[in-house]
Design a protein around this motif. Structure first.
Motif, PDB file in Angstrom:
ATOM      1  N   LYS A  20       0.829  -1.201   0.000  1.00  0.00           N
ATOM      2  CA  LYS A  20       0.000   0.000   0.000  1.00  0.00           C
ATOM      3  C   LYS A  20       0.866   1.255   0.000  1.00  0.00           C
ATOM      4  N   ASN A  69       3.797   9.884   9.480  1.00  0.00           N
ATOM      5  CA  ASN A  69       3.671   8.938  10.590  1.00  0.00           C
ATOM      6  C   ASN A  69       2.205   8.592  10.840  1.00  0.00           C
ATOM      7  N   ARG A  70       1.963   7.679  11.749  1.00  0.00           N
ATOM      8  CA  ARG A  70       0.604   7.219  12.027  1.00  0.00           C
ATOM      9  C   ARG A  70      -0.296   8.330  12.552  1.00  0.00           C
ATOM     10  N   GLU A  71       0.278   9.258  13.288  1.00  0.00           N
ATOM     11  CA  GLU A  71      -0.511  10.366  13.836  1.00  0.00           C
ATOM     12  C   GLU A  71      -0.776  11.458  12.798  1.00  0.00           C
ATOM     13  N   ARG A  72      -0.115  11.337  11.653  1.00  0.00           N
ATOM     14  CA  ARG A  72      -0.227  12.301  10.559  1.00  0.00           C
ATOM     15  C   ARG A  72       0.240  13.710  10.946  1.00  0.00           C
ATOM     16  N   CYS A  76       7.265   9.801   8.746  1.00  0.00           N
ATOM     17  CA  CYS A  76       7.436   8.446   9.271  1.00  0.00           C
ATOM     18  C   CYS A  76       8.835   8.325   9.870  1.00  0.00           C
TER      19      CYS A  76
END
Length: 104
Positions: A20, A69-72, A76
């Motif tokens: 993805k 990153n995951r928190e946007r 990353c």
């Protein structure tokens, strides 16, 4: 991918990788694993540079400047760790160290 390469050396050789999201860190790992081609729904420009340099054909749905990153709220951490790296072996070593500090 780090553990796959470490524990099963050669398993990615000549493989076609589809994912993805592929950032620069993943591109370095794909190159370390000697994959033959890559498809990513989202590909960072840093990943594209690595894949071109390593002569690994790739295609993508969306090209982006950076992987967040995951928190946007930032880049990353794995991509950030290799942001200014151009050598595959150096990137692999840095990514191993980074993975140890952030865990799985």
């Amino acid at each position: 991918m780090l553990s796959v390469i470490k524990d099963n050396k050669g398993i990615m050789a000549e493989a076609t990788i589809a994912d993805k999201v592929v950032g620069k860190a993943a591109a370095f790992l794909i190159a370390c694993g000697n994959a033959k081609e890559v498809y990513a729904e989202v590909l960072s420009s840093g990943a594209a540079d690595v894949l071109r340099k390593c002569k690994i054909p790739f295609s993508f749905g969306i090209l982006t400047e950076k992987i967040v990153n995951r928190e946007r709220n930032g880049i990353c951490p794995m991509e950030s760790a290799v942001q200014n790296i151009d050598d595959v072996n150096e990137a692999y070593s840095i990514l191993q160290d980074k993975f140890k500090t952030i865990g799985s």
